[in-house]
Motif scaffolding. Sequence first.
Motif, mmCIF file in Angstrom:
data_model
loop_
_atom_site.group_PDB
_atom_site.id
_atom_site.type_symbol
_atom_site.label_atom_id
_atom_site.label_comp_id
_atom_site.label_asym_id
_atom_site.label_seq_id
_atom_site.Cartn_x
_atom_site.Cartn_y
_atom_site.Cartn_z
ATOM 1 N N TYR A 4 0.832 -1.193 0.000
ATOM 2 C CA TYR A 4 0.000 0.000 0.000
ATOM 3 C C TYR A 4 0.871 1.248 0.000
ATOM 4 C CZ TYR A 4 -3.964 -2.987 0.897
ATOM 5 O OH TYR A 4 -4.934 -3.943 0.782
ATOM 6 N N LEU A 5 0.357 2.295 -0.652
ATOM 7 C CA LEU A 5 1.064 3.565 -0.755
ATOM 8 C C LEU A 5 0.445 4.594 0.178
ATOM 9 C CD1 LEU A 5 1.095 3.776 -4.646
ATOM 10 C CD2 LEU A 5 2.944 2.986 -3.184
ATOM 11 N N SER A 6 1.281 5.447 0.707
ATOM 12 C CA SER A 6 0.833 6.581 1.507
ATOM 13 C C SER A 6 1.691 7.782 1.144
ATOM 14 C CB SER A 6 0.977 6.296 3.006
ATOM 15 O OG SER A 6 0.131 5.247 3.386
ATOM 16 N N ALA A 7 1.098 8.957 1.184
ATOM 17 C CA ALA A 7 1.841 10.189 0.891
ATOM 18 C C ALA A 7 1.133 11.352 1.566
ATOM 19 C CB ALA A 7 1.921 10.420 -0.606
ATOM 20 N N ALA A 8 1.865 12.416 1.752
ATOM 21 C CA ALA A 8 1.290 13.651 2.277
ATOM 22 C C ALA A 8 1.619 14.757 1.283
ATOM 23 C CB ALA A 8 1.861 13.969 3.640
ATOM 24 N N CYS A 9 0.725 15.708 1.149
ATOM 25 C CA CYS A 9 0.981 16.828 0.251
ATOM 26 C C CYS A 9 0.321 18.083 0.790
ATOM 27 C CB CYS A 9 0.495 16.522 -1.163
ATOM 28 S SG CYS A 9 -1.284 16.319 -1.313
ATOM 29 N N LYS A 10 0.754 19.199 0.271
ATOM 30 C CA LYS A 10 0.160 20.481 0.615
ATOM 31 C C LYS A 10 -0.164 21.189 -0.689
ATOM 32 C CE LYS A 10 0.721 24.590 3.417
ATOM 33 N NZ LYS A 10 1.506 25.246 4.477
ATOM 34 N N LEU A 11 -1.412 21.598 -0.836
ATOM 35 C CA LEU A 11 -1.836 22.317 -2.023
ATOM 36 C C LEU A 11 -1.748 23.812 -1.750
ATOM 37 C CD1 LEU A 11 -4.981 20.272 -3.107
ATOM 38 C CD2 LEU A 11 -2.641 20.056 -3.922
ATOM 39 N N VAL A 12 -1.051 24.518 -2.641
ATOM 40 C CA VAL A 12 -0.907 25.959 -2.483
ATOM 41 C C VAL A 12 -1.236 26.664 -3.796
ATOM 42 C CG1 VAL A 12 0.821 25.798 -0.645
ATOM 43 C CG2 VAL A 12 1.563 25.910 -3.014
ATOM 44 N N ASP A 13 -1.677 27.898 -3.688
ATOM 45 C CA ASP A 13 -1.958 28.731 -4.846
ATOM 46 C C ASP A 13 -0.637 29.050 -5.546
ATOM 47 O OD1 ASP A 13 -2.150 31.580 -6.092
ATOM 48 O OD2 ASP A 13 -4.234 30.896 -5.894
ATOM 49 N N ALA A 14 -0.589 28.861 -6.863
ATOM 50 C CA ALA A 14 0.655 29.053 -7.621
ATOM 51 C C ALA A 14 1.140 30.498 -7.592
ATOM 52 C CB ALA A 14 0.456 28.604 -9.064
ATOM 53 N N PHE A 15 0.250 31.455 -7.426
ATOM 54 C CA PHE A 15 0.642 32.865 -7.443
ATOM 55 C C PHE A 15 0.946 33.416 -6.058
ATOM 56 C CE2 PHE A 15 -1.866 32.263 -11.316
ATOM 57 C CZ PHE A 15 -0.913 32.630 -12.249
ATOM 58 N N SER A 16 0.077 33.125 -5.091
ATOM 59 C CA SER A 16 0.239 33.718 -3.759
ATOM 60 C C SER A 16 0.998 32.827 -2.785
ATOM 61 C CB SER A 16 -1.134 34.046 -3.166
ATOM 62 O OG SER A 16 -1.825 32.841 -2.834
ATOM 63 N N ASN A 46 -3.587 4.216 2.018
ATOM 64 C CA ASN A 46 -4.272 2.962 1.719
ATOM 65 C C ASN A 46 -4.592 2.767 0.241
ATOM 66 O OD1 ASN A 46 -4.241 2.108 4.425
ATOM 67 N ND2 ASN A 46 -6.037 3.361 4.849
ATOM 68 N N LEU A 47 -3.663 3.170 -0.617
ATOM 69 C CA LEU A 47 -3.790 2.873 -2.044
ATOM 70 C C LEU A 47 -2.888 1.700 -2.379
ATOM 71 C CD1 LEU A 47 -3.651 6.420 -3.680
ATOM 72 C CD2 LEU A 47 -5.649 4.960 -3.401
ATOM 73 N N GLU A 48 -3.434 0.710 -3.067
ATOM 74 C CA GLU A 48 -2.595 -0.407 -3.503
ATOM 75 C C GLU A 48 -1.541 0.121 -4.464
ATOM 76 O OE1 GLU A 48 -4.562 -3.891 -4.950
ATOM 77 O OE2 GLU A 48 -6.131 -3.755 -3.438
ATOM 78 N N SER A 49 -0.364 -0.494 -4.457
ATOM 79 C CA SER A 49 0.707 -0.082 -5.373
ATOM 80 C C SER A 49 0.195 -0.099 -6.803
ATOM 81 C CB SER A 49 1.901 -1.033 -5.252
ATOM 82 O OG SER A 49 2.469 -0.932 -3.971
ATOM 83 N N GLY A 50 0.581 0.901 -7.585
ATOM 84 C CA GLY A 50 0.143 0.982 -8.968
ATOM 85 C C GLY A 50 0.264 2.402 -9.482
ATOM 86 N N THR A 51 -0.328 2.639 -10.636
ATOM 87 C CA THR A 51 -0.316 3.951 -11.253
ATOM 88 C C THR A 51 -1.678 4.598 -11.042
ATOM 89 O OG1 THR A 51 1.257 3.225 -12.928
ATOM 90 C CG2 THR A 51 -0.007 5.212 -13.422
#
Length: 67
Positions: A4-16, A46-51
């Motif tokens: 299983y895959l796990s990741a963390a991310c932060k979404l930000v506005d491209a300009f500000s 909890n994503l199975e390995s894959g694309t």
Amino acid sequence: MIHYLSAACKLVDAFSGAPIQGATILAEPSQKRFLEKGNGLYAISNLESGTYFFTITAQGYAIQKRR
């Protein structure tokens, strides 16, 4: 054995650079949805390995698709 895959991310506005709050991330083809954990932070788990293709939607922004 299933991995299983796990990741963390932060979404930000491209300009500000401000965090994008209230967005939804959809992992395709699993159709799992991930919601914001606060301050633009997201945990993908909890994503199975894959694309996967991730579709990101947020009010006031164009829909984004990423692999």
